[in-house]
Design an enzyme around this catalytic site. Structure first.
Site, PDB file in Angstrom:
ATOM      1  N   ASN A 291       6.743 -31.399 -25.106  1.00  0.00           N
ATOM      2  CA  ASN A 291       5.622 -31.462 -26.052  1.00  0.00           C
ATOM      3  C   ASN A 291       5.004 -30.082 -26.270  1.00  0.00           C
ATOM      4  OD1 ASN A 291       6.160 -34.137 -25.943  1.00  0.00           O
ATOM      5  ND2 ASN A 291       4.356 -34.712 -24.762  1.00  0.00           N
ATOM      6  N   VAL A 292       4.595 -29.860 -27.510  1.00  0.00           N
ATOM      7  CA  VAL A 292       4.009 -28.565 -27.864  1.00  0.00           C
ATOM      8  C   VAL A 292       2.508 -28.691 -28.108  1.00  0.00           C
ATOM      9  CG1 VAL A 292       6.178 -27.732 -28.889  1.00  0.00           C
ATOM     10  CG2 VAL A 292       4.494 -28.865 -30.358  1.00  0.00           C
ATOM     11  N   ASP A 293       1.961 -29.906 -27.894  1.00  0.00           N
ATOM     12  CA  ASP A 293       0.578 -30.179 -28.304  1.00  0.00           C
ATOM     13  C   ASP A 293      -0.503 -29.608 -27.384  1.00  0.00           C
ATOM     14  OD1 ASP A 293       0.533 -32.049 -26.156  1.00  0.00           O
ATOM     15  OD2 ASP A 293       1.155 -33.678 -27.481  1.00  0.00           O
TER      16      ASP A 293
ATOM     17  N   HIS B 194       9.645 -26.436 -25.126  1.00  0.00           N
ATOM     18  CA  HIS B 194       9.712 -26.207 -26.577  1.00  0.00           C
ATOM     19  C   HIS B 194       8.556 -25.357 -27.111  1.00  0.00           C
ATOM     20  CE1 HIS B 194      12.484 -30.001 -26.995  1.00  0.00           C
ATOM     21  NE2 HIS B 194      13.096 -28.955 -26.492  1.00  0.00           N
TER      22      HIS B 194
ATOM     23  N   CYS C  79       5.096 -12.744 -34.224  1.00  0.00           N
ATOM     24  CA  CYS C  79       5.520 -12.121 -35.490  1.00  0.00           C
ATOM     25  C   CYS C  79       6.933 -12.585 -35.836  1.00  0.00           C
ATOM     26  CB  CYS C  79       5.473 -10.595 -35.360  1.00  0.00           C
ATOM     27  SG  CYS C  79       6.020  -9.763 -36.869  1.00  0.00           S
TER      28      CYS C  79
ATOM     29  N   CYS D  54       7.881  -7.558 -34.861  1.00  0.00           N
ATOM     30  CA  CYS D  54       7.427  -6.161 -34.837  1.00  0.00           C
ATOM     31  C   CYS D  54       7.048  -5.787 -33.399  1.00  0.00           C
ATOM     32  CB  CYS D  54       6.257  -5.946 -35.801  1.00  0.00           C
ATOM     33  SG  CYS D  54       4.683  -6.612 -35.230  1.00  0.00           S
TER      34      CYS D  54
ATOM     35  N   CYS E  85       0.745 -11.349 -39.862  1.00  0.00           N
ATOM     36  CA  CYS E  85       0.763 -10.698 -38.547  1.00  0.00           C
ATOM     37  C   CYS E  85      -0.316  -9.613 -38.520  1.00  0.00           C
ATOM     38  CB  CYS E  85       2.140 -10.093 -38.288  1.00  0.00           C
ATOM     39  SG  CYS E  85       2.209  -9.126 -36.763  1.00  0.00           S
TER      40      CYS E  85
ATOM     41  N   CYS F 198       1.595  -5.953 -38.188  1.00  0.00           N
ATOM     42  CA  CYS F 198       2.438  -5.311 -39.206  1.00  0.00           C
ATOM     43  C   CYS F 198       2.200  -5.863 -40.610  1.00  0.00           C
ATOM     44  CB  CYS F 198       3.920  -5.460 -38.830  1.00  0.00           C
ATOM     45  SG  CYS F 198       4.539  -7.149 -38.987  1.00  0.00           S
TER      46      CYS F 198
ATOM     47  N   ASN G  89       9.193 -46.090 -20.405  1.00  0.00           N
ATOM     48  CA  ASN G  89       9.282 -46.096 -21.863  1.00  0.00           C
ATOM     49  C   ASN G  89       9.226 -47.554 -22.335  1.00  0.00           C
ATOM     50  OD1 ASN G  89      10.307 -45.788 -24.642  1.00  0.00           O
ATOM     51  ND2 ASN G  89      10.943 -43.752 -23.976  1.00  0.00           N
TER      52      ASN G  89
END
Ligand code: OAD
Length: 246
Positions: free
Chosen positions: A103-105, A120, A128, A132, A153, A156, A218
């Site tokens: 999870n990226v939350d 993930h 960037c 850069c 960014c 840059c 699950n």
């Protein structure tokens, strides 16, 4: 969910020194964040290839950012649920406990989880796109909504991208190493993941090969259900609380 399955799982967890948990989107479902697959899954509404690949970003960075900005807005309003809370408590109370998430939350972090491996990336970090010199390493960006899409960014003036792993991209080798090492455990739990996306799903088999007792939590049948030692049919936020393992 049977009380026998719960009892067996609780017994294994109590007796275990090293425990590793792999989580997926289902753990955040009770916080109101949609999963990727299944009835109301995000990938039923939009195609992953048009939003979660480097090619999609190169093709239409604004469209990709609109989708991430919408998700960030939704997640910002959400709170950790009892599943996040129980897992966070385990990481704090049991030194041999590791949590690996797809999870990226950021909800595991907000619940106070320690020893977290984020396979993930994080929707709250950016870097960037042109890599850069000063923007190559990711940094935190909590701005919701973004005042300008796509955001620029600060180093840059080029584009920044969400620091998440997109389809076709490699996972950070350090994260893979940490997750793989954590599979040398007594009990491995896979919770709220369809166990379809590799290499994350491979961790279940890796742990089993190393002698771990494998448990799935699950409400639905998954790719892993047939190969785990114990499949508990139920929602993470209910089962984890009912396990009652301190
Ligand atoms: P999926 O959407 O594929 O699977 C979510 C799983 O959660 C399903 O098996 C559901 O049955 C289960 N589920 C739903 N509600 C639940 C609840 N309350 N308690 C427990 N389980 C529940 O999500 P992931 O397996 O996390 O990758 O998907 C893996 C990766 O595919 C994601 O990290 C993302 C996605 O594309 C990237 O973005 C790279």
């Amino acid at each position: 969910m049977t009380s026998d399955a719960l009892r067996r799982a609780a017994e294994r967890l109590r007796g275990a020194e090293r425990i590793n948990v792999l989580t997926g989107a289902g753990v955040s479902a009770a916080s109101g964040i949609p999963t990727f697959r299944g009835g109301n899954g995000l990938w039923n509404k939009v195609r992953a290839e048009t939003l979660a690949t480097p090619e999609a970003f190169a093709n239409d960075p604004r469209l990709v950012w609109e989708w991430y900005d919408w998700r960030r807005g939704m997640i910002a309003k959400a709170s950790p649920n009892p599943a996040h809370d129980v897992l966070a408590r385990w990481t704090r109370e049991r030194p041999g406990f590791t949590l690996v998430t797809q999870n990226v939350d950021g909800l595991h972090e907000r619940a106070g989880t320690e020893r977290l491996v984020r396979l993930h990336g994080s929707i709250w970090r950016v870097r960037c796109w042109q890599a850069c010199a000063r923007g190559r390493n990711d940094w935190e960006d909590l701005t919701v909504p973004q005042p300008r899409l796509p955001p620029a960014c600060p180093h840059c003036g080029g584009l920044v991208r969400p620091a998440v792993v997109w389809f076709g991209e490699s996972l950070d080798p350090a994260d893979i190493a940490a997750a793989t090492a954590a599979c040398r455990c007594d009990v491995f739990l896979t919770i709220g993941t369809s166990a379809i996306v590799y290499p994350a799903a491979g961790l279940i088999h890796h742990a089993k090969r190393h002698g771990a007792f494998t448990i799935e939590i699950n409400p639905d049948e998954t790719e892993a259900s047939g190969s785990v030692d114990l499949a508990i049919k139920g929602r993470a936020e209910e089962v984890l609380v009912q396990l009652g393992v301190g």
